[in-house]
Motif scaffolding. Structure first.
Motif: not given
Length: 84
Positions: A67-83
């Protein structure tokens, strides 16, 4: 609402209250410890065990790591508006 229905609703509403949002800008600096804590809380909730018996420890620990690995991949792949 009373009795069992109230208890079930209260449990579901508060289920993951301890897991905080980890994506920027809500949490600007996310550490591996933050990710592992969220993963641990998730696995505890899903399994129903705060601390598993010795016979379940290996599978519990593996689930936390996955779950920690999946969370890291999720956070790394997110595109957040304004970032960037």
């Amino acid at each position: 609402m009373t009795g069992r229905a109230w208890t079930m609703t209260r449990t579901l509403e508060g289920m993951c209250r301890s897991i905080k949002t980890l994506r920027p800008p809500v949490t600007p600096e996310v550490t591996d410890e933050d990710i592992r804590a969220a993963a641990l809380q998730y696995v505890r909730k899903v399994s129903g065990f705060r601390s598993p018996a010795a016979r379940n420890q290996e599978v519990f620990d593996r689930a936390v790591a996955e779950v920690a690995e999946a969370t890291s991949r999720l956070l790394a792949g997110l595109h957040v508006r304004g970032q960037s």
